[in-house]
Design an enzyme around this catalytic site. Structure first.
Site, PDB file in Angstrom:
ATOM      1  CB  SER A   1      39.640  31.929  32.919  1.00  0.00           C
ATOM      2  OG  SER A   1      40.939  32.418  33.126  1.00  0.00           O
TER       3      SER A   1
ATOM      4  CG  HIS B   1      41.485  42.525  38.349  1.00  0.00           C
ATOM      5  ND1 HIS B   1      42.348  41.497  38.034  1.00  0.00           N
ATOM      6  CD2 HIS B   1      40.947  42.948  37.169  1.00  0.00           C
ATOM      7  CE1 HIS B   1      42.329  41.292  36.726  1.00  0.00           C
ATOM      8  NE2 HIS B   1      41.487  42.163  36.171  1.00  0.00           N
TER       9      HIS B   1
ATOM     10  CB  CYS C   1      40.403  38.829  39.428  1.00  0.00           C
ATOM     11  SG  CYS C   1      41.828  39.142  40.483  1.00  0.00           S
TER      12      CYS C   1
HETATM   13 ZN    ZN Z   1      43.363  40.261  39.137  1.00  0.00          ZN
END
Ligand code: ZN
Lengths: 609, 411
Positions: free
Chosen positions: A316, A360, A373
């Protein structure tokens, strides 16, 4: 029939023969003493002269505060002069227990010397004084064995700096030929020892000794004075040992990974840790074959410098690359919302999960960064497309080395369409690769130093500095040459884009996935990441910087097989930051205990990615 | 002409000076070579050489004074003693460098091969003088060859190849002097050539072509002699490989290294290379007395004995070398002149034998240190360290002076 020669003629025949023979001798004498005089004179000079090199002291290495990291200390080296040994097997057998070496290793070292057999071959460095005394006292037992006081490299922080400083070794015959070094002299083999070898090694001195044919030293040569060795330059590193130790201790003895702390404004490396480690002092003295093999064969790869050679998916942490590219291309604004996250999304016949299976909902960019996310970034990646993504990844430097002054740096991997076509065939891959690339998985690989450099550029107004560990070189006379920070490149992001990205990074620590690594006294930004590892537990990433508005330090940490970035890597960064700001006086001393940090599975499983 | 026993008449004085100069050079060189030796036993060699010189001077005067006639009478006894000493060596001799050449007498040692040279010359001279057969008689040649052969074989047995070569050469010179026909000389010389040529097939074929198509027509000898000559050469050539295998390893090595000294620069070729370095680096005027680095620093092997000429050439340069060679040249000139002048066959043979012994030892030794000849272990007369060699050199000198002084005496 030839008969008797008259008596007088016999006398003259004998005289003539004798005269002819003497003339032949005189001719040879003239040839040797007149025509070849220079050649033979030169040979007789070389015959009697033994050139005994005196190793220069290698320059010391200090950290940014002048703490001694490495220096030469006097030590005895035992050498064998191959030309003076007739029974090497026997001699090796006698010497082996004294030198605490393997017989075969001694024989091999001597046998390896194929030329210049009258020059000593160093067999054992750093021999204890009692052993030297035994050799001195029974020199008749050890013909051709000489000992000499020279230096052995000592690393005062041993393991905690092993990859960064590297180690030294002896020049072998092949190298001596190629590089004009003296066989057996000491050369930097890895790390800054290698990078700055030219400056550190100094200039060897030489003693000219008059010797007899049997090698008996008569004394110094009168008409050729010795040349004193010139010590190498002092190398000061940008490393701050306090931070280095703090970073190193985070990993303990069991965790593997890499940690890089640098000043994003200058590129100065403040701490550089690769775990696990080894003891470079082993290489400085005498490393036995078994010791070396146990290091080289260790499954945890202690010799492997993960900071510059380890390639991992960035996870990420790469999301700001995707975000930055999309913002720059005008594909989104901070207000743009994508389809809602329901713990994942359907794409084609596959369901792509978000790390948080609770979902989310529909997010904007900042919230998506804050919560990391995945569903948001799947869609953003698709929207951006492979062509543009790879263009930005490469412009951000993911296809090149950072220029760090430690040899052996590897380049990660930022794939493009061509690469996919070449690797999988023209029709055997599809757009879905962008789903993975967008969240830093799949074929996208980075080295820790690449990622650190990229983030340093993001928080430094898009100006990417060349990372470096050298602060200055100081000659023995005291002339100091400081290293001047260099710009490596500019990021392809506008100031507006960068502001948005930094806002996102700030929120990650303020209220997002790294919230528990917040430091009350200092604002901080950063990004967690989890690198999927097909071979085991995921790797834990965190890149952070502080203070958020005017970053003075940036840390990039990967902990192998440790799971989520927020649980392991982020607290490591925090620990080093605390130390950093304590030293600055911003966080008050005495500090709260830094340890214990993390032990696996301590109940933070729900922590965000 | 008035006869006198004073050796200093009729040139005896100048011969003494020539020998004494060479011996003084020897003492200087032995001192230079060994006074700094790590082996304390060698450090005093120069003192020993002085003692030997004093002894040698006495022997010289005795030799010039004792009538040659006496030696003529006692020659068989000398020869017998020499043979016994050589035989004794095989049983009791001190072994050095793989060779038995010495009788040790405390600090001194005696080399029977050196004494053998004198005895052999007397014996051969006596036989050639006494035998009434013509010199072209094969029986006479065979008997003379036996006198030489017995002593040479015993020397080879030591083994001392260098001295053996000197015996053979002195024999040939004396036979030539006595008037042996040239064709018989060929009988001795061609087998040696055959042996050397047999090392290579091509060389051997060339040798035989020369022998049959050039030498045989030239001597125009009988068919029987020609066949004998060719047969001997064939046999020698064929068996030389067997003889080669009977040589000591170090002798084989010496010949190999002689052909190519570079083969083993730190082994056997070392001596020749280091000797050449010493000589060449001496240049015209030398490095100066006691300043020869090759000598001082032990690079010269056997530098006080076989390689002493290298020390001279290094420290005194070409100048010193030429002086030494000139002194020898003078002695040889006087020796041959004495032989030519002498009316007495025995004294003439003794003079020519002594002169050729000195001359060929000098040529072989200097040829060796210059790399012209194999390392044969032949000392340089007068100059090389060693009592036996020095004494015998002076005996030869005395014999020449004696023969020259008494040239009018008829036998
Ligand atoms: Zn998410």
């Amino acid at each position: 029939m030839v008969d008797q020669v008259p008596k007088t003629s016999r006398g003259w025949i004998l005289t003539g023969g004798l005269v002819a023979a003497i003339l032949l001798i005189l001719a040879k004498l003239i040839y040797l003493q007149v025509f070849q005089y220079k050649y033979y004179f030169q040979m007789s000079e070389e015959n009697r002269i033994r050139v005994l090199p005196r190793s220069a002291m290698r320059g010391k290495i200090v950290d940014r505060e002048g703490r001694l990291l490495a220096s030469d200390r006097p030590a005895y080296t035992v050498s064998i002069i191959p030309s003076e040994v007739s029974k090497i097997d026997y001699l090796a057998g006698e010497l082996a227990p004294l030198l605490e070496m393997d017989e075969k290793a001694i024989v091999r070292k001597v046998a390896d010397r194929r030329t210049r057999k009258y020059e000593p071959v160093a067999i054992r460095r750093d021999l204890s004084f009692p052993a030297v005394c035994i050799i001195e006292e029974s020199s008749e037992l050890f013909p051709g064995v000489v000992y000499q006081l020279d230096q052995t490299r000592t690393y005062y922080y041993g393991k905690s700096l092993c990859h960064l400083i590297g180690y030294t070794g002896e020049v072998d015959e092949r190298e001596a030929k190629d590089q004009q070094f003296r066989t057996g002299s000491i050369i930097g083999r890895a790390g800054v020892e290698r990078q700055y070898d030219q400056s550190l090694r100094g200039i060897d001195g030489v003693d000219y000794l008059e010797v007899s044919a049997t090698g008996r030293i008569i004394g110094p040569l009168e008409d050729r004075p010795s040349k004193d060795p010139l010590m190498g330059d002092e190398l000061a590193l940008t490393i701050d040992m306090d931070l280095q130790m703090a970073a190193d201790s985070c990993f303990g003895d069991t965790l593997s990974g890499a940690a890089i702390f640098l000043d994003p404004k200058t590129g100065e490396i403040l701490a550089l840790v690769s775990k696990p480690t080894f003891d470079p002092n082993l290489f400085a003295g005498f490393v036995s074959r078994s010791e070396y093999q146990s290091l080289a064969g260790d499954e945890r790869l202690p010799l492997f410098d993960r900071t510059i050679r380890g390639t991992y998916p960035p996870g990420s942490t790469a999301k700001i690359l995707t975000a930055g590219a999309a913002l720059e291309e005008g594909l989104i604004t901070t207000e743009t919302h994508f389809g809602p996250c329901r713990g994942g999304m359907q794409f084609g016949n596959r369901f792509f999960k978000c790390w948080d299976k609770r979902g989310h909902g529909s997010l904007g960019l900042l919230a998506a960064l804050e919560q990391s996310c995945d569903v948001y970034f799947y869609q953003l990646g698709l929207k951006l497309g492979l062509e543009k993504w790879s263009k930005y990844a490469r412009a951000c430097g993911f296809d090149q080395t950072t220029g760090l002054d430690i040899p052996g740096e590897k380049i990660g991997h930022a794939p493009d369409e061509k690469w996919y076509e070449k690797t999988y065939g023209k029709y055997n891959w599809n757009k879905s690769v962008m789903l993975n690339l967008g969240i830093g998985q799949g074929e996208f690989l980075v080295t820790p130093i690449e990622l650190a450099q990229f983030y340093a550029g993001v928080v430094n107004h898009g100006v990417v500095m060349k990372p470096h560990v050298i602060r200055y070189l100081r000659t023995p006379k005291g002339e100091t040459n400081y290293y001047h920070a260099e710009i490596a490149r500019g990021l392809p992001f506008s100031e507006e884009t960068l502001e948005i990205l930094k806002e996102g990074l700030y929120r990650v620590v303020q209220s997002g996935t790294a919230v528990r690594s917040r430091i009350p006294e200092v604002t901080m930004g950063g990004k967690t990441g989890t690198a999927q590892n097909p071979h085991g537990e995921d790797h834990s990433w965190f890149v952070g910087y502080a203070p958020a508005l005017d970053p003075q330090i940036l840390g990039c940490v990967i902990v192998e097989n440790a799971g989520h970035g927020s649980t392991v890597a982020a607290p490591f960064v925090k620990a080093v930051f605390v130390k950093f700001f304590q030293k600055k006086g911003i966080i008050k001393m005495p500090p709260p205990p830094l340890l214990p940090l993390v032990s696996a599975g301590n109940g933070v499983n729900s922590a965000a990615n | 002409m008035l006869q006198t026993r004073n050796p200093f008449t009729s040139g005896g004085w100048s011969m003494f000076v020539a020998g004494a100069l060479l011996t003084i050079i020897s003492i200087l060189l032995v001192y230079s070579a060994n006074h700094n030796s790590p082996d304390p036993r060698l450090q005093d060699d120069w003192v020993k050489q002085i003692i030997w010189f004093v002894l040698a001077a006495v022997v010289f005067f005795a030799t010039t004074a004792i009538p040659l006639r006496m030696h003529e009478i006692f020659a068989p006894i000398y020869y017998g003693i020499a043979i016994l000493m050589l035989l004794g060596l095989i049983l009791f001799g001190a072994s050095m460098f793989g060779a038995q050449r010495w009788y040790s007498l405390g600090a001194f040692s005696i080399q029977p091969a050196e004494i053998g040279k004198v005895a052999f010359i007397f014996m051969l001279a006596r036989y050639l003088t006494y035998s009434r057969r013509p010199i072209s008689s094969l029986r006479k040649i065979a008997a003379a060859s036996a006198i030489c052969g017995v002593i040479t074989l015993l020397v080879v047995r030591q083994p001392d190849l260098g001295s053996a070569v000197i015996f053979a050469i002195v024999f040939l010179v004396m036979m030539f002097w006595e008037g042996m026909p040239v064709k018989y000389l060929l009988l001795f010389i061609t087998p040696v050539a055959s042996m050397i040529a047999s090392s290579s097939m091509i060389a051997w074929i060339v040798f035989f072509a020369l022998l049959i198509f050039a030498v045989v027509p030239l001597i125009r000898s009988s068919l029987a002699f020609t066949i004998t000559l060719v047969a001997i050469n064939l046999a020698v050539g064929a068996f030389s490989s067997i003889a080669w295998n009977r040589l000591h390893d170090y002798q084989q090595m010496r010949i190999k290294i002689f052909l190519d000294p570079g083969q083993d620069p730190l082994g056997a070729g070392y001596q020749i290379i280091q000797s050449k370095v010493a000589i060449g680096s001496g240049g015209l005027l030398g490095k100066g007395y006691l300043a020869g680095s090759q000598n001082k620093l032990d690079f010269l092997p056997l530098r006080h004995t076989d390689f002493i000429f290298s020390v001279a050439a290094e420290e005194f340069g070409m100048l010193g070398s030429v002086v030494i060679i000139a002194l020898f040249g003078y002695i040889f000139h006087r020796g041959i002149r004495a032989a030519m002048k002498s009316r007495n066959s025995f004294s003439a043979l003794v003079a020519i034998g002594a002169t050729s012994a000195l001359a060929f030892q000098m040529l072989v030794n200097i040829g060796m240190v210059l790399g012209l000849l194999p390392v044969a272990g032949v000392p340089l007369p007068f100059v090389s360290y060693g009592g036996s060699s020095l004494l015998v050199s002076w005996v030869f000198l005395g014999l020449v002076v004696n023969a020259e002084r008494n040239w009018q005496e008829y036998s």
